[in-house]
Design a protein around this motif. Sequence first.
Motif, PDB file in Angstrom:
ATOM      1  N   ILE A  61      -2.261   0.567 -11.142  1.00  0.00           N
ATOM      2  CA  ILE A  61      -1.840   1.153  -9.467  1.00  0.00           C
ATOM      3  C   ILE A  61      -3.325   1.024  -8.256  1.00  0.00           C
ATOM      4  CG2 ILE A  61      -1.560   4.108  -8.427  1.00  0.00           C
ATOM      5  CD1 ILE A  61       0.608   4.792 -10.882  1.00  0.00           C
ATOM      6  N   SER A  62      -4.418   0.977  -9.045  1.00  0.00           N
ATOM      7  CA  SER A  62      -6.039   1.044  -7.686  1.00  0.00           C
ATOM      8  C   SER A  62      -5.301   0.000  -7.385  1.00  0.00           C
ATOM      9  CB  SER A  62      -6.710   1.336  -9.360  1.00  0.00           C
ATOM     10  OG  SER A  62      -6.719  -0.049  -9.509  1.00  0.00           O
ATOM     11  N   SER A  63      -5.041  -1.576  -8.030  1.00  0.00           N
ATOM     12  CA  SER A  63      -4.801  -1.868  -6.852  1.00  0.00           C
ATOM     13  C   SER A  63      -4.255  -2.551  -6.278  1.00  0.00           C
ATOM     14  CB  SER A  63      -4.752  -3.156  -8.193  1.00  0.00           C
ATOM     15  OG  SER A  63      -3.440  -3.551  -8.808  1.00  0.00           O
ATOM     16  N   LEU A  64      -3.200  -1.746  -6.631  1.00  0.00           N
ATOM     17  CA  LEU A  64      -1.938  -1.944  -4.782  1.00  0.00           C
ATOM     18  C   LEU A  64      -2.564  -0.806  -3.860  1.00  0.00           C
ATOM     19  CD1 LEU A  64       1.498  -0.573  -7.219  1.00  0.00           C
ATOM     20  CD2 LEU A  64       0.607  -3.342  -6.294  1.00  0.00           C
ATOM     21  N   THR A 108       5.859   4.156 -19.373  1.00  0.00           N
ATOM     22  CA  THR A 108       6.341   3.537 -18.916  1.00  0.00           C
ATOM     23  C   THR A 108       6.573   2.791 -17.786  1.00  0.00           C
ATOM     24  OG1 THR A 108       8.117   4.061 -21.466  1.00  0.00           O
ATOM     25  CG2 THR A 108       8.699   2.775 -20.152  1.00  0.00           C
ATOM     26  N   MET A 109       5.995   3.620 -16.791  1.00  0.00           N
ATOM     27  CA  MET A 109       6.909   3.453 -15.372  1.00  0.00           C
ATOM     28  C   MET A 109       5.364   2.569 -15.151  1.00  0.00           C
ATOM     29  SD  MET A 109       7.837   6.106 -13.190  1.00  0.00           S
ATOM     30  CE  MET A 109       8.014   5.398 -12.040  1.00  0.00           C
ATOM     31  N   PHE A 155       0.538  -1.148  -0.073  1.00  0.00           N
ATOM     32  CA  PHE A 155      -0.037   0.591   0.322  1.00  0.00           C
ATOM     33  C   PHE A 155       0.738   1.476   0.199  1.00  0.00           C
ATOM     34  CE2 PHE A 155      -2.322   3.477   2.970  1.00  0.00           C
ATOM     35  CZ  PHE A 155      -3.339   3.426   1.616  1.00  0.00           C
ATOM     36  N   ARG A 156       2.115   1.107   1.263  1.00  0.00           N
ATOM     37  CA  ARG A 156       3.032   2.514   1.350  1.00  0.00           C
ATOM     38  C   ARG A 156       3.649   2.618  -0.874  1.00  0.00           C
ATOM     39  NH1 ARG A 156       8.357   3.376   1.717  1.00  0.00           N
ATOM     40  NH2 ARG A 156       8.581   1.826   0.962  1.00  0.00           N
ATOM     41  N   LEU A 157       4.028   1.011  -1.076  1.00  0.00           N
ATOM     42  CA  LEU A 157       4.896   1.719  -2.324  1.00  0.00           C
ATOM     43  C   LEU A 157       3.990   2.334  -4.018  1.00  0.00           C
ATOM     44  CD1 LEU A 157       7.358  -1.908  -2.196  1.00  0.00           C
ATOM     45  CD2 LEU A 157       7.679   1.035  -2.114  1.00  0.00           C
ATOM     46  N   GLY A 158       2.120   1.096  -3.823  1.00  0.00           N
ATOM     47  CA  GLY A 158       1.544   2.299  -4.938  1.00  0.00           C
ATOM     48  C   GLY A 158       1.262   3.369  -4.345  1.00  0.00           C
ATOM     49  N   ASN A 159       1.431   3.896  -2.999  1.00  0.00           N
ATOM     50  CA  ASN A 159       1.059   5.629  -2.812  1.00  0.00           C
ATOM     51  C   ASN A 159       2.632   6.211  -3.732  1.00  0.00           C
ATOM     52  OD1 ASN A 159      -1.439   5.724  -1.866  1.00  0.00           O
ATOM     53  ND2 ASN A 159      -0.387   5.235   0.110  1.00  0.00           N
ATOM     54  N   LEU A 160       3.889   5.444  -3.456  1.00  0.00           N
ATOM     55  CA  LEU A 160       5.053   6.495  -3.904  1.00  0.00           C
ATOM     56  C   LEU A 160       5.053   6.880  -5.362  1.00  0.00           C
ATOM     57  CD1 LEU A 160       7.863   4.982  -1.566  1.00  0.00           C
ATOM     58  CD2 LEU A 160       7.025   7.303  -1.504  1.00  0.00           C
ATOM     59  N   VAL A 161       3.983   5.194  -5.611  1.00  0.00           N
ATOM     60  CA  VAL A 161       4.064   5.566  -7.514  1.00  0.00           C
ATOM     61  C   VAL A 161       3.268   6.149  -8.361  1.00  0.00           C
ATOM     62  CG1 VAL A 161       4.379   3.565  -9.516  1.00  0.00           C
ATOM     63  CG2 VAL A 161       5.048   3.057  -7.326  1.00  0.00           C
ATOM     64  N   GLU A 162       2.682   5.964  -7.309  1.00  0.00           N
ATOM     65  CA  GLU A 162       0.964   7.108  -7.571  1.00  0.00           C
ATOM     66  C   GLU A 162       1.845   8.380  -8.209  1.00  0.00           C
ATOM     67  OE1 GLU A 162      -3.099   7.545  -6.982  1.00  0.00           O
ATOM     68  OE2 GLU A 162      -1.895   7.443  -5.646  1.00  0.00           O
ATOM     69  N   ARG A 163       2.325   9.207  -6.803  1.00  0.00           N
ATOM     70  CA  ARG A 163       2.698  10.284  -6.903  1.00  0.00           C
ATOM     71  C   ARG A 163       4.238  10.267  -7.977  1.00  0.00           C
ATOM     72  NH1 ARG A 163       2.432   9.468  -0.754  1.00  0.00           N
ATOM     73  NH2 ARG A 163       4.933   8.944  -0.913  1.00  0.00           N
ATOM     74  N   ALA A 164       4.500  10.009  -7.619  1.00  0.00           N
ATOM     75  CA  ALA A 164       6.145   9.599  -8.651  1.00  0.00           C
ATOM     76  C   ALA A 164       5.548   9.786 -10.094  1.00  0.00           C
ATOM     77  CB  ALA A 164       7.302   8.504  -8.478  1.00  0.00           C
ATOM     78  N   ILE A 165       4.430   8.734 -10.810  1.00  0.00           N
ATOM     79  CA  ILE A 165       3.993   9.125 -12.323  1.00  0.00           C
ATOM     80  C   ILE A 165       3.607  10.757 -11.550  1.00  0.00           C
ATOM     81  CG2 ILE A 165       2.143   8.166 -13.426  1.00  0.00           C
ATOM     82  CD1 ILE A 165       2.545   5.408 -11.887  1.00  0.00           C
ATOM     83  N   ARG A 166       2.846  10.988 -10.915  1.00  0.00           N
ATOM     84  CA  ARG A 166       1.446  12.016 -10.891  1.00  0.00           C
ATOM     85  C   ARG A 166       3.186  13.434 -12.101  1.00  0.00           C
ATOM     86  NH1 ARG A 166      -1.281  11.476  -7.177  1.00  0.00           N
ATOM     87  NH2 ARG A 166       0.028  12.387  -5.233  1.00  0.00           N
ATOM     88  N   GLU A 167       4.081  13.658 -10.689  1.00  0.00           N
ATOM     89  CA  GLU A 167       4.453  14.428 -10.650  1.00  0.00           C
ATOM     90  C   GLU A 167       5.853  13.995 -12.182  1.00  0.00           C
ATOM     91  OE1 GLU A 167       7.101  17.777  -9.878  1.00  0.00           O
ATOM     92  OE2 GLU A 167       5.212  16.666  -8.834  1.00  0.00           O
TER      93      GLU A 167
END
Length: 267
Positions: free
Chosen positions: A255-258, A246-247, A222-234
């Motif tokens: 990402i929603s599944s994470l 690509t990510m 769950f924590r990693l899902g939030n990090l990835v979402e923030r990284a892609i958004r940025e």
Amino acid sequence: MEIIEKVAGVNKYVVRFLDDGDRQETVPGGRLIVPWADREPWLADERKMAAVVEVSYHAEDTPQYEAVYRLLVEWELIDGIELGYNWRECCSVQIENPTVVCQALGWDRDTLLAEPLTYVDRHGVVVAPWSLAVKIARQVAELNGDAIMEKVVDEEYALKLEAVHGRTIRDHRTGELTTLPPEYTKERRARSELAMVQIRKWCGVKAIRRHDELEALRKEVFRLGNLVERAIRELRRCGQDAIAATMEKDLGVPISSLKSSPLKRRS
């Protein structure tokens, strides 16, 4: 007593009392429990059931009863087991198909019948005291520890919500919903909380450890899902749409599944 005839249109019978000068009387059908010829087997079962209830009724309305009821009835982890609930069968355990139950438990028939006061009634049903219900529940918990721990955690979460928001119940007659304040359900919650503690113990240390490890893994995902979402958004904010896409592709799952970890509702 012998039946002379049935009264037309109603559940009543004309009977003759053989031990009272052939006196006749009309009685409700519900009073005619068994034919006279079957009275001795019926009386024998009644005496045995009374002995079972005598050593079992103490469990009624206890946390242990709730724990056993969840494992053997409500959560449908095993078929073919009933717990007595009225004054005549209070807290007894009844098994109509002992062969199927033994297979599910990994027991032989002798193990099932070994508990003192256990008997097979005139219909072939195994009837046993509360102590056997507890033994069966413990075996069910050991065999299904991982699945049961999930149910326990969900129930504990629901109890925490109830302590804050109260309990909503539906009137079976009218269908209307009523919310009981937390203070009205305090005693019931306390009993349920103790029942969950008991079930955890019966599941065993290994099942608890596996569940704790799984919960920790879910939190990390769950924590990693939030990090990835923030990284892609940025990246998209900075105009790097190709890299962001690509990510997402390399990730292999939405990402929603994470971010859909059950822990979100328990935290």
